[in-house]
Scaffold this motif. Structure first.
Motif, PDB file in Angstrom:
ATOM      1  N   ILE A   9      66.866  -6.700  66.209  1.00  0.00           N
ATOM      2  CA  ILE A   9      67.739  -7.202  65.142  1.00  0.00           C
ATOM      3  C   ILE A   9      69.162  -6.691  65.351  1.00  0.00           C
ATOM      4  O   ILE A   9      70.137  -7.396  65.079  1.00  0.00           O
ATOM      5  CB  ILE A   9      67.170  -6.822  63.751  1.00  0.00           C
TER       6      ILE A   9
ATOM      7  N   GLU B 122      62.286   2.723  62.155  1.00  0.00           N
ATOM      8  CA  GLU B 122      62.183   1.367  61.600  1.00  0.00           C
ATOM      9  C   GLU B 122      62.693   0.314  62.592  1.00  0.00           C
ATOM     10  O   GLU B 122      62.036  -0.705  62.798  1.00  0.00           O
ATOM     11  CB  GLU B 122      63.004   1.325  60.302  1.00  0.00           C
ATOM     12  N   VAL B 123      63.841   0.556  63.157  1.00  0.00           N
ATOM     13  CA  VAL B 123      64.439  -0.426  64.081  1.00  0.00           C
ATOM     14  C   VAL B 123      64.445   0.161  65.494  1.00  0.00           C
ATOM     15  O   VAL B 123      65.031   1.224  65.726  1.00  0.00           O
ATOM     16  CB  VAL B 123      65.874  -0.799  63.646  1.00  0.00           C
TER      17      VAL B 123
ATOM     18  N   HIS C  57      72.964   7.319  62.135  1.00  0.00           N
ATOM     19  CA  HIS C  57      73.374   7.118  60.745  1.00  0.00           C
ATOM     20  C   HIS C  57      74.530   8.065  60.435  1.00  0.00           C
ATOM     21  O   HIS C  57      74.446   9.266  60.741  1.00  0.00           O
ATOM     22  CB  HIS C  57      72.237   7.489  59.776  1.00  0.00           C
TER      23      HIS C  57
ATOM     24  N   ILE D 241      72.654  -8.737  65.880  1.00  0.00           N
ATOM     25  CA  ILE D 241      73.873  -8.480  65.097  1.00  0.00           C
ATOM     26  C   ILE D 241      75.064  -8.418  66.045  1.00  0.00           C
ATOM     27  O   ILE D 241      76.098  -9.044  65.814  1.00  0.00           O
ATOM     28  CB  ILE D 241      73.726  -7.173  64.277  1.00  0.00           C
TER      29      ILE D 241
ATOM     30  N   ILE E 236      72.533  -1.754  55.530  1.00  0.00           N
ATOM     31  CA  ILE E 236      72.316  -2.707  54.437  1.00  0.00           C
ATOM     32  C   ILE E 236      71.565  -2.066  53.254  1.00  0.00           C
ATOM     33  O   ILE E 236      71.578  -2.599  52.147  1.00  0.00           O
ATOM     34  CB  ILE E 236      71.568  -3.970  54.978  1.00  0.00           C
ATOM     35  N   ASN E 237      70.959  -0.909  53.500  1.00  0.00           N
ATOM     36  CA  ASN E 237      70.276  -0.150  52.421  1.00  0.00           C
ATOM     37  C   ASN E 237      70.899   1.238  52.352  1.00  0.00           C
ATOM     38  O   ASN E 237      70.278   2.239  52.743  1.00  0.00           O
ATOM     39  CB  ASN E 237      68.772  -0.025  52.715  1.00  0.00           C
TER      40      ASN E 237
HETATM   41  P1  AMP Z   1      65.633   3.892  61.016  1.00  0.00           P
HETATM   42  O1  AMP Z   1      65.163   3.042  62.186  1.00  0.00           O
HETATM   43  O2  AMP Z   1      64.511   4.587  60.333  1.00  0.00           O
HETATM   44  O3  AMP Z   1      66.733   4.843  61.405  1.00  0.00           O
HETATM   45  O4  AMP Z   1      66.232   2.918  59.918  1.00  0.00           O
HETATM   46  C1  AMP Z   1      66.890   1.737  60.273  1.00  0.00           C
HETATM   47  C2  AMP Z   1      68.026   1.478  59.326  1.00  0.00           C
HETATM   48  O5  AMP Z   1      68.572   0.207  59.646  1.00  0.00           O
HETATM   49  C3  AMP Z   1      67.659   1.460  57.837  1.00  0.00           C
HETATM   50  O6  AMP Z   1      68.471   2.379  57.125  1.00  0.00           O
HETATM   51  C4  AMP Z   1      67.932   0.001  57.423  1.00  0.00           C
HETATM   52  O7  AMP Z   1      68.438  -0.106  56.123  1.00  0.00           O
HETATM   53  C5  AMP Z   1      68.943  -0.440  58.451  1.00  0.00           C
HETATM   54  N1  AMP Z   1      68.930  -1.870  58.711  1.00  0.00           N
HETATM   55  C6  AMP Z   1      67.864  -2.644  59.026  1.00  0.00           C
HETATM   56  N2  AMP Z   1      68.243  -3.924  59.204  1.00  0.00           N
HETATM   57  C7  AMP Z   1      69.588  -3.961  58.987  1.00  0.00           C
HETATM   58  C8  AMP Z   1      70.560  -5.000  58.999  1.00  0.00           C
HETATM   59  N3  AMP Z   1      70.236  -6.265  59.285  1.00  0.00           N
HETATM   60  N4  AMP Z   1      71.849  -4.663  58.720  1.00  0.00           N
HETATM   61  C9  AMP Z   1      72.182  -3.396  58.436  1.00  0.00           C
HETATM   62  N5  AMP Z   1      71.302  -2.370  58.404  1.00  0.00           N
HETATM   63  C10 AMP Z   1      70.026  -2.653  58.667  1.00  0.00           C
END
Ligand code: AMP
Length: 134
Positions: A4, A88-89, A95, A8, A30-31
């Motif tokens: 994703i 998550e991603v 961050h 972007i 986004i969160n």
């Molecule tokens: P992590 O992989 O645990 O570090 O978390 C992934 C972060 O990516 C989370 O804080 C999500 O809110 C953020 N995230 C996921 N998809 C998007 C998006 N399309 N745009 C901006 N942030 C995103």
């Protein structure tokens, strides 16, 4: 399949861009945990942060520093905290979160709900403060 975050970077999925150079891209999470919560990613798709090369990590950290300095100017805070999770991603990212207290870095906290206008304003405010030194 592209992550994703690669989509972007490619402009296939919208984002609130804060800064960009040839290798790295910064955009609002986004969160968000706080107003100004920003993600810094390499354009090269690598899942695990520590699989990036030494050189990439060095350059990415310098880019993240420039973004963190801009966040601090746009959103006055005690310090900008940095965290690497990536559960998550599957695309390495840093961050950057403006902190008023240690609690602001707790990823289990409820996330802010912002409107599209608010996200756009925040991104613009930070991007205006970016001073690129490379
Ligand atoms: P992590 O992989 O645990 O570090 O978390 C992934 C972060 O990516 C989370 O804080 C999500 O809110 C953020 N995230 C996921 N998809 C998007 C998006 N399309 N745009 C901006 N942030 C995103």
């Amino acid at each position: 399949m592209a992550t994703i975050f690669s989509r972007i970077v490619a402009g296939e999925i919208p984002s609130y861009k804060v800064a960009e150079n040839d290798k790295f891209y910064a955009f609002l999470d986004i969160n968000p945990l706080a107003k100004g919560h920003t993600l810094v990613i390499p354009k090269r798709e690598v899942d695990y942060f520590f699989d990036l090369t030494d050189e990439e990590i060095g350059e990415m950290q310098i880019f993240a520093k420039q973004v963190a300095e801009a966040i601090k100017k746009a959103f006055p805070c005690i310090k900008v905290g940095q965290a690497v999770l990536g559960l998550e991603v599957p695309h390495a990212h840093i961050h950057l979160v403006p902190m008023q207290s240690e609690r602001d870095m707790l990823f289990s906290n409820p996330k802010l709900k912002l409107t599209a206008e608010e996200f756009a304003e925040i991104a613009e405010k930070i991007s205006k403060e970016i001073v690129c030194r490379n």
